[in-house]
Design a protein around this motif. Structure first.
Motif, short mmCIF file in Angstrom:
data_model
loop_
_atom_site.label_atom_id
_atom_site.label_comp_id
_atom_site.label_asym_id
_atom_site.label_seq_id
_atom_site.Cartn_x
_atom_site.Cartn_y
_atom_site.Cartn_z
N ASP A 23 0.84 -1.20 0.00
CA ASP A 23 0.00 0.00 0.00
C ASP A 23 0.88 1.24 0.00
OD1 ASP A 23 -1.45 2.25 1.67
OD2 ASP A 23 -3.01 0.96 0.82
N PRO A 24 0.58 2.23 -0.86
CA PRO A 24 1.41 3.44 -0.93
C PRO A 24 1.48 4.24 0.37
CG PRO A 24 -0.18 3.41 -2.74
CD PRO A 24 -0.47 2.23 -1.87
N ILE A 25 0.42 4.24 1.16
CA ILE A 25 0.45 4.96 2.44
C ILE A 25 1.45 4.28 3.37
CG2 ILE A 25 -0.87 5.61 4.51
CD1 ILE A 25 -1.65 7.25 2.06
N ARG A 26 1.43 2.96 3.41
CA ARG A 26 2.36 2.25 4.28
C ARG A 26 3.80 2.41 3.80
NH1 ARG A 26 -2.26 -1.48 4.63
NH2 ARG A 26 -1.36 -2.89 3.07
N VAL A 27 4.01 2.42 2.50
CA VAL A 27 5.36 2.68 1.97
C VAL A 27 5.79 4.09 2.38
CG1 VAL A 27 6.75 2.99 -0.12
CG2 VAL A 27 5.16 1.06 0.06
N GLY A 28 4.89 5.04 2.31
CA GLY A 28 5.20 6.41 2.72
C GLY A 28 5.56 6.48 4.20
N LEU A 29 4.86 5.73 5.03
CA LEU A 29 5.19 5.70 6.46
C LEU A 29 6.58 5.12 6.67
CD1 LEU A 29 1.71 4.56 7.79
CD2 LEU A 29 2.83 6.76 8.30
N ALA A 46 -1.16 11.93 6.83
CA ALA A 46 -1.45 11.13 5.65
C ALA A 46 -2.86 11.51 5.17
CB ALA A 46 -1.38 9.64 5.97
N PRO A 47 -3.13 11.34 3.87
CA PRO A 47 -4.43 11.74 3.33
C PRO A 47 -5.51 10.68 3.59
CG PRO A 47 -3.07 10.89 1.57
CD PRO A 47 -2.22 10.90 2.82
N VAL A 48 -5.60 10.24 4.84
CA VAL A 48 -6.60 9.25 5.25
C VAL A 48 -7.12 9.64 6.63
CG1 VAL A 48 -5.60 7.34 3.91
CG2 VAL A 48 -4.83 7.74 6.24
N ALA A 49 -8.24 9.05 7.01
CA ALA A 49 -8.80 9.29 8.35
C ALA A 49 -7.84 8.74 9.40
CB ALA A 49 -10.16 8.61 8.47
N LYS A 50 -7.93 9.27 10.61
CA LYS A 50 -7.06 8.81 11.70
C LYS A 50 -7.22 7.31 11.95
CE LYS A 50 -6.52 13.11 14.20
NZ LYS A 50 -6.67 13.81 15.46
N SER A 51 -8.45 6.82 11.84
CA SER A 51 -8.67 5.39 12.06
C SER A 51 -7.99 4.56 10.97
CB SER A 51 -10.16 5.07 12.11
OG SER A 51 -10.79 5.43 10.89
N THR A 52 -7.97 5.06 9.76
CA THR A 52 -7.29 4.36 8.66
C THR A 52 -5.78 4.42 8.84
OG1 THR A 52 -9.13 4.91 7.19
CG2 THR A 52 -7.08 4.20 6.14
N GLN A 107 2.89 11.39 -0.32
CA GLN A 107 1.80 12.14 0.31
C GLN A 107 1.81 11.99 1.83
OE1 GLN A 107 1.64 9.24 -1.30
NE2 GLN A 107 -0.34 8.26 -1.10
N VAL A 108 2.66 11.13 2.35
CA VAL A 108 2.79 10.95 3.80
C VAL A 108 3.91 11.86 4.29
CG1 VAL A 108 3.38 9.30 5.61
CG2 VAL A 108 1.98 8.58 3.67
N GLY A 109 3.67 12.51 5.41
CA GLY A 109 4.68 13.42 5.94
C GLY A 109 4.45 13.67 7.41
N LEU A 110 5.02 14.75 7.88
CA LEU A 110 4.87 15.16 9.26
C LEU A 110 3.81 16.23 9.35
CD1 LEU A 110 8.61 15.32 10.32
CD2 LEU A 110 6.94 13.52 10.83
N ALA A 111 3.06 16.21 10.43
CA ALA A 111 1.93 17.13 10.60
C ALA A 111 2.35 18.59 10.55
CB ALA A 111 1.20 16.83 11.90
#
Length: 117
Positions: A23-29, A46-52, A107-111
């Motif tokens: 998953d691209p989000i997990r790769v970004g993490l 990340a461009p997802v809900a906190k629960s996701t 698309q994953v980064g620091l807040a």
């Protein structure tokens, strides 16, 4: 709150690690955590809900890619770089290089930093 369970080195499987990296989000993490710093979950963007996002972090932890530490009500996560290198030499670097080349997970980064345009 229950402490997180982490697989032992010998229990980490190639298919589990590769599945977690599908998953691209997990790769970004993983890319973000590759700097070796432990990060609080609240620091992650990340461009997802906190629960996701929580789900993605759990998938990485369950596969053995990350270690989660709880301190009171806060959770912190770090990449298990040394364990990954010992179990699957060269895999993490290959994934990180390919992800950078293909811009996977950018698309994953620091807040506290603005998202990429």
């Amino acid at each position: 709150m229950k402490q997180a369970q982490h697989p032992d080195l010998g229990d980490m499987s190639l298919t589990g690690v590769m599945g977690a990296l599908s998953d691209p989000i997990r790769v970004g993490l993983v890319r973000l955590l590759a700097d070796g710093r432990e990060r609080g979950w609240g620091e992650l963007r990340a461009p997802v809900a906190k629960s996701t996002l929580s789900h993605h972090l759990r998938v990485l932890r369950d596969a053995g890619l990350t270690r989660t530490r709880q301190e009171g009500t806060r959770c912190y996560v770090e990449l298990r770089r040394a364990d990954l290198h010992e179990r699957f030499p060269g895999l993490l670097q290959a994934v990180l290089s390919a992800a950078e080349d293909e811009d996977v997970g950018s698309q994953v980064g620091l807040a506290d930093t603005p998202p990429p345009q």
